[in-house]
Write an enzyme that holds these catalytic residues in place. Sequence first.
Site, PDB file in Angstrom:
ATOM      1  N   PHE A  11      73.322  79.255  81.776  1.00  0.00           N
ATOM      2  CA  PHE A  11      72.854  80.607  82.106  1.00  0.00           C
ATOM      3  C   PHE A  11      72.823  81.439  80.823  1.00  0.00           C
ATOM      4  O   PHE A  11      73.470  82.460  80.692  1.00  0.00           O
ATOM      5  CB  PHE A  11      73.757  81.239  83.175  1.00  0.00           C
ATOM      6  CG  PHE A  11      73.103  82.422  83.857  1.00  0.00           C
ATOM      7  CD1 PHE A  11      71.969  82.250  84.632  1.00  0.00           C
ATOM      8  CD2 PHE A  11      73.629  83.701  83.710  1.00  0.00           C
ATOM      9  CE1 PHE A  11      71.360  83.335  85.257  1.00  0.00           C
ATOM     10  CE2 PHE A  11      73.027  84.792  84.337  1.00  0.00           C
ATOM     11  CZ  PHE A  11      71.886  84.608  85.108  1.00  0.00           C
ATOM     12  N   THR A  99      70.606  74.004  79.379  1.00  0.00           N
ATOM     13  CA  THR A  99      71.786  74.082  78.516  1.00  0.00           C
ATOM     14  C   THR A  99      71.308  73.843  77.084  1.00  0.00           C
ATOM     15  O   THR A  99      70.114  73.753  76.820  1.00  0.00           O
ATOM     16  CB  THR A  99      72.851  73.036  78.917  1.00  0.00           C
ATOM     17  OG1 THR A  99      72.327  71.729  78.681  1.00  0.00           O
ATOM     18  CG2 THR A  99      73.244  73.156  80.384  1.00  0.00           C
ATOM     19  N   LYS A 128      64.877  70.014  74.952  1.00  0.00           N
ATOM     20  CA  LYS A 128      64.172  68.914  74.270  1.00  0.00           C
ATOM     21  C   LYS A 128      64.970  67.612  74.293  1.00  0.00           C
ATOM     22  O   LYS A 128      64.398  66.532  74.214  1.00  0.00           O
ATOM     23  CB  LYS A 128      63.909  69.309  72.804  1.00  0.00           C
ATOM     24  CG  LYS A 128      62.936  70.459  72.639  1.00  0.00           C
ATOM     25  CD  LYS A 128      62.909  70.982  71.219  1.00  0.00           C
ATOM     26  CE  LYS A 128      63.992  71.985  70.910  1.00  0.00           C
ATOM     27  NZ  LYS A 128      63.928  73.296  71.553  1.00  0.00           N
ATOM     28  N   GLU A 152      57.455  71.260  80.556  1.00  0.00           N
ATOM     29  CA  GLU A 152      56.451  71.943  79.725  1.00  0.00           C
ATOM     30  C   GLU A 152      57.099  72.771  78.610  1.00  0.00           C
ATOM     31  O   GLU A 152      56.604  72.812  77.483  1.00  0.00           O
ATOM     32  CB  GLU A 152      55.595  72.849  80.629  1.00  0.00           C
ATOM     33  CG  GLU A 152      54.466  73.549  79.917  1.00  0.00           C
ATOM     34  CD  GLU A 152      53.408  72.604  79.343  1.00  0.00           C
ATOM     35  OE1 GLU A 152      52.874  71.791  80.106  1.00  0.00           O
ATOM     36  OE2 GLU A 152      53.145  72.694  78.128  1.00  0.00           O
ATOM     37  N   VAL A 155      58.109  71.983  74.535  1.00  0.00           N
ATOM     38  CA  VAL A 155      57.246  72.151  73.355  1.00  0.00           C
ATOM     39  C   VAL A 155      56.458  73.444  73.528  1.00  0.00           C
ATOM     40  O   VAL A 155      55.791  73.635  74.543  1.00  0.00           O
ATOM     41  CB  VAL A 155      56.259  70.968  73.214  1.00  0.00           C
ATOM     42  CG1 VAL A 155      55.342  71.167  72.011  1.00  0.00           C
ATOM     43  CG2 VAL A 155      57.005  69.646  73.084  1.00  0.00           C
ATOM     44  N   GLY A 209      66.445  88.103  63.908  1.00  0.00           N
ATOM     45  CA  GLY A 209      66.836  87.254  65.041  1.00  0.00           C
ATOM     46  C   GLY A 209      65.916  86.066  65.233  1.00  0.00           C
ATOM     47  O   GLY A 209      65.950  85.393  66.268  1.00  0.00           O
ATOM     48  N   GLU A 212      68.601  81.147  63.259  1.00  0.00           N
ATOM     49  CA  GLU A 212      70.025  81.042  63.609  1.00  0.00           C
ATOM     50  C   GLU A 212      70.871  81.229  62.351  1.00  0.00           C
ATOM     51  O   GLU A 212      70.365  81.081  61.228  1.00  0.00           O
ATOM     52  CB  GLU A 212      70.316  79.623  64.121  1.00  0.00           C
ATOM     53  CG  GLU A 212      69.412  79.133  65.202  1.00  0.00           C
ATOM     54  CD  GLU A 212      69.943  79.435  66.578  1.00  0.00           C
ATOM     55  OE1 GLU A 212      71.164  79.565  66.705  1.00  0.00           O
ATOM     56  OE2 GLU A 212      69.131  79.565  67.496  1.00  0.00           O
ATOM     57  N   ASP A 223      63.970  70.331  64.500  1.00  0.00           N
ATOM     58  CA  ASP A 223      63.469  70.842  65.788  1.00  0.00           C
ATOM     59  C   ASP A 223      62.036  70.327  66.021  1.00  0.00           C
ATOM     60  O   ASP A 223      61.707  69.837  67.106  1.00  0.00           O
ATOM     61  CB  ASP A 223      63.508  72.380  65.732  1.00  0.00           C
ATOM     62  CG  ASP A 223      62.779  73.031  66.888  1.00  0.00           C
ATOM     63  OD1 ASP A 223      63.269  72.915  68.013  1.00  0.00           O
ATOM     64  OD2 ASP A 223      61.719  73.649  66.653  1.00  0.00           O
ATOM     65  N   LYS A 227      59.971  67.640  68.934  1.00  0.00           N
ATOM     66  CA  LYS A 227      58.721  67.976  69.633  1.00  0.00           C
ATOM     67  C   LYS A 227      57.641  66.941  69.344  1.00  0.00           C
ATOM     68  O   LYS A 227      56.847  66.587  70.230  1.00  0.00           O
ATOM     69  CB  LYS A 227      58.269  69.378  69.217  1.00  0.00           C
ATOM     70  CG  LYS A 227      59.245  70.456  69.696  1.00  0.00           C
ATOM     71  CD  LYS A 227      58.959  71.802  69.070  1.00  0.00           C
ATOM     72  CE  LYS A 227      59.976  72.837  69.542  1.00  0.00           C
ATOM     73  NZ  LYS A 227      59.898  74.089  68.787  1.00  0.00           N
TER      74      LYS A 227
END
Length: 355
Positions: A11, A99, A128, A152, A155, A209, A212, A223, A227
């Site tokens: 959450f 999560t 992912k 969906e 990516v 922002g 990270e 990352d 993908k």
Amino acid sequence: MATYNLALIGFGGVNRALAELVSRKNAALEKEVGLRLNIVAVSDLHYGSVVSPNGIDPRALTETRFSKGGFASLSGGRSDADNERVIKEAPADIVVEATFTDRVNGEPAITHCRWAIEAGRHVVTTNKGPVAFAARELKLLAAAHGVGLEYEGSVMSGTPVIRFAKRTLLGSGLNGFEGILNGTSNFILGKMEAGLTFDAALREAQELGLAEADPTADVEGHDVRLKVVILANELLGAEFSPRDVVCKGISHLTPAALSVAAGEGKRWKLIGSAKRDERGKIHASVEPRSIPLVHPLAGVNGATNAISFQTELLGSVTVTGPGAGRTETAYALISDIIAIHQANIGATKPCKEAA
Ligand SMILES: NC(=O)c1ccc[n+]([C@@H]2O[C@H](COP(=O)([O-])OP(=O)(O)OC[C@H]3O[C@@H](n4cnc5c(N)ncnc54)[C@H](OP(=O)(O)O)[C@@H]3O)[C@@H](O)[C@H]2O)c1
């Protein structure tokens, strides 16, 4: 009209935005698509877990400032996350896995998806990890249990890419793609083009922002690699795992290299790509490339993402849009639920019919 009961696992930004969309958009979904969403359970490491078979008011979920373990204050709530019980026992039709993404082995999200499918729940996820590491296994499991599995948002968030390529480009002879699939690195490259060093551009991205505190996954291409694996496997029939894809990031690029490229009518972009060669072999990579300004990806600026699909019959087809954002990614989950609903209409697995 169908009502789908949802169990939210995690959450954070995305599932909280989904709860907001449930409270704001149910009437529109009912009118446009013929479905309603009802949150019956949530489990989160920080807030704890709650199960309420009649439904949890989404506004109470999103507007209350819960502290650690705060779901214990809700009816049916506990202070600890209880993913296994929530996934297996809550009366949910669909488990929404959002999560954190584990880039080493995709866990524990793979296990969450497996539990859900084995319990006869449809699964939608923006994570992912399960898709890059275990899509094949999970798809077989979902088929065996007669449930849907959609991802969906893994990516380019809610920007339609996976179903667009699989459905709308079907028959076009799709044989490769090139994408700007990480907004943070694209933002940094734009700032470096304007003269900032990599470190200064990264600092600006962090202040806004967009990056990270530990930016490694974004700037070193990790990352994007997940993908590329997802897209190559899904669209080109590859069987890659992340370690199969060569990956170079942008941290070694200098403003001087960017200005040399500009002098040549080119621009550096971090490109994730895969291509099927004449013998059917699929080659995939993540690397910075200096591309000519006429390239369809050259004009994609800031944190925007884009992907160019190479097809036999249409040439190159490019989709541009947001690649991140809480609401944008929550929309991907809604689009997944709609896909499941549409596949479900007339199918044997029942969903609740409202009067
Ligand atoms: N945000 C985006 O723009 C975006 C775009 C595309 C895809 N995604 C993917 O979507 C997923 C969710 O993103 P997000 O932005 O919502 O992340 P987030 O804000 O970090 O939220 C993740 C939530 O899940 C909880 N969590 C972590 N491990 C858990 C576990 N084992 N069981 C139960 N809860 C757990 C976290 O609790 P703690 O904080 O206590 O760890 C946190 O509350 C990620 O996999 C992300 O990569 C996000």
